[in-house]
Design a protein around this motif. Structure first.
Motif, mmCIF file in Angstrom:
data_model
loop_
_atom_site.group_PDB
_atom_site.id
_atom_site.type_symbol
_atom_site.label_atom_id
_atom_site.label_comp_id
_atom_site.label_asym_id
_atom_site.label_seq_id
_atom_site.Cartn_x
_atom_site.Cartn_y
_atom_site.Cartn_z
ATOM 1 N N PRO A 113 0.830 -1.214 0.000
ATOM 2 C CA PRO A 113 0.000 0.000 0.000
ATOM 3 C C PRO A 113 0.862 1.260 0.000
ATOM 4 C CG PRO A 113 0.149 -0.886 2.218
ATOM 5 C CD PRO A 113 0.887 -1.858 1.327
ATOM 6 N N ASP A 114 0.378 2.306 -0.624
ATOM 7 C CA ASP A 114 1.053 3.602 -0.555
ATOM 8 C C ASP A 114 0.891 4.180 0.846
ATOM 9 O OD1 ASP A 114 1.931 3.636 -3.195
ATOM 10 O OD2 ASP A 114 0.054 4.504 -3.926
ATOM 11 N N GLY A 115 1.837 5.032 1.228
ATOM 12 C CA GLY A 115 1.752 5.691 2.520
ATOM 13 C C GLY A 115 0.969 6.988 2.437
ATOM 14 N N PRO A 116 0.802 7.659 3.552
ATOM 15 C CA PRO A 116 0.060 8.918 3.563
ATOM 16 C C PRO A 116 0.777 10.004 2.768
ATOM 17 C CG PRO A 116 1.128 8.531 5.683
ATOM 18 C CD PRO A 116 1.291 7.278 4.897
ATOM 19 N N LEU A 117 -0.011 10.919 2.239
ATOM 20 C CA LEU A 117 0.495 12.078 1.488
ATOM 21 C C LEU A 117 1.308 11.644 0.266
ATOM 22 C CD1 LEU A 117 1.574 14.421 4.442
ATOM 23 C CD2 LEU A 117 -0.661 14.198 3.349
ATOM 24 N N ALA A 170 8.246 18.295 11.357
ATOM 25 C CA ALA A 170 7.033 18.687 10.633
ATOM 26 C C ALA A 170 6.546 17.571 9.714
ATOM 27 C CB ALA A 170 7.295 19.963 9.842
ATOM 28 N N TRP A 171 7.461 16.933 8.997
ATOM 29 C CA TRP A 171 7.062 15.842 8.107
ATOM 30 C C TRP A 171 6.608 14.622 8.899
ATOM 31 C CZ3 TRP A 171 5.438 16.386 3.522
ATOM 32 C CH2 TRP A 171 5.945 17.386 2.688
ATOM 33 N N SER A 172 7.232 14.369 10.039
ATOM 34 C CA SER A 172 6.797 13.263 10.883
ATOM 35 C C SER A 172 5.358 13.479 11.352
ATOM 36 C CB SER A 172 7.730 13.131 12.090
ATOM 37 O OG SER A 172 7.260 12.147 12.987
ATOM 38 N N SER A 196 1.761 11.339 10.353
ATOM 39 C CA SER A 196 0.910 10.768 11.395
ATOM 40 C C SER A 196 -0.516 11.315 11.340
ATOM 41 C CB SER A 196 1.509 11.027 12.782
ATOM 42 O OG SER A 196 1.544 12.417 13.063
ATOM 43 N N THR A 197 -0.708 12.481 10.723
ATOM 44 C CA THR A 197 -2.039 13.097 10.654
ATOM 45 C C THR A 197 -2.641 13.073 9.249
ATOM 46 O OG1 THR A 197 -1.110 15.307 10.249
ATOM 47 C CG2 THR A 197 -1.480 14.659 12.546
#
Length: 279
Positions: A94-98, A259-261, A265-266
């Motif tokens: 699966p692709d990750g977020p963003l 910031a990227w972390s 997570s959001t």
């Protein structure tokens, strides 16, 4: 039998009964007679039948052994439907977020699992590792790696010759083995390790027996190992900040990684104000 000699009917009937007793079990003949069927049923052939010659031969020891060998040597028969069944295809990653590439997403989560076993007190999350991967190489230039995490093109940084503001001068330490430079060291791989740091913290992250800074799984697990070194608690902001500063001694760098972390997570992209320029 002679062509010109014609036997009586009674003799033919007697010979027929004698011949049949060599071919039909006695019990069946008796049963047929008892049920009223005529005993002098004509033979199915006009030729004389020798009951002894027609009896099956007793198997010899050699025949039994030969049959056993043939049976043992016979290949197993595999049903055609099973033999032709293709192996199931692995489920796609699966692709990750963003929009994070799937292979990078998998490597970061794998690194989190490895450190949870090796150093549970650190508490590092895959999003923190991904923050470093995003800042250092934009996730290996958009996930340009094969299914095992090997980069399609190696990532090698600039020579650490002190020519840039704030850049340290680091002479070659590995004979160019990792970075191809025999004069100065260069940072290598998707999370940009210099050769001396890789020699200390580089680990095998995908179980192939090789620690390679140009492999996503190895690089992610090694980044986590480096950040967790020295009793770091990545759940504590102060401890996490100190660990990230070891990676790059810049508060702007810490701000970008953090910031990227948080974004991963959001699922919400960081704002421009959260991403100060790294000098």
């Amino acid at each position: 039998m002679g062509r010109h000699s014609k036997p009586s009917n009674s003799k033919i009937r007697r010979n027929s009964v004698i011949a049949l007793t060599g071919l039909v079990p006695t019990g069946l003949v008796t049963a047929a007679t008892a049920s009223g069927a005529p005993a002098d049923v004509p033979p199915t052939t006009t030729a004389s039948v020798d009951p002894i010659a027609q009896a099956p031969a007793e198997p010899t020891a050699e025949t039994v052994v030969a049959q056993a060998v043939d049976t043992a040597a016979a290949p197993a028969v595999v049903p055609a439907a099973l033999a032709a069944a293709p192996a199931p295809a692995p489920a796609p990653l699966p692709d990750g977020p963003l929009g994070m590439p799937a292979i990078n997403f998998d490597a970061y989560r794998s690194a989190e699992r490895i450190l949870a076993e090796r150093d549970p007190g650190c508490g590092i999350t895959w999003t923190q590792i991904a923050g470093v991967g995003r800042v250092e190489s934009s996730h290996a230039n958009g996930g340009k790696a094969d299914e095992k995490g090997n980069l399609l093109e190696p990532i090698i940084g600039l020579a650490l010759d002190g020519s840039l503001p704030g850049q340290a001068t680091i002479m070659d330490t590995d004979g160019g083995r990792l970075d191809g430079d025999t004069v100065y060291d260069r940072a290598v791989g998707p999370t940009q390790f210099i050769p001396t740091t890789w020699a200390q913290f580089g680990i095998d992250g995908n179980g192939d027996g090789v620690a390679d800074p140009q492999n996503l799984y190895d690089a992610a697990a090694s980044t986590a190992t480096y950040l967790c070194d020295g009793g770091t608690d990545m759940r504590d902001i102060t401890s996490a900040t100190k660990a990230i500063l070891r990676y790059n001694n810049s508060m702007a760098y810490v701000a970008n990684v953090t910031a990227w972390s948080l974004a991963y997570s959001t699922g919400v992209n960081p704002s421009a104000a959260d991403l100060p320029r790294i000098h």
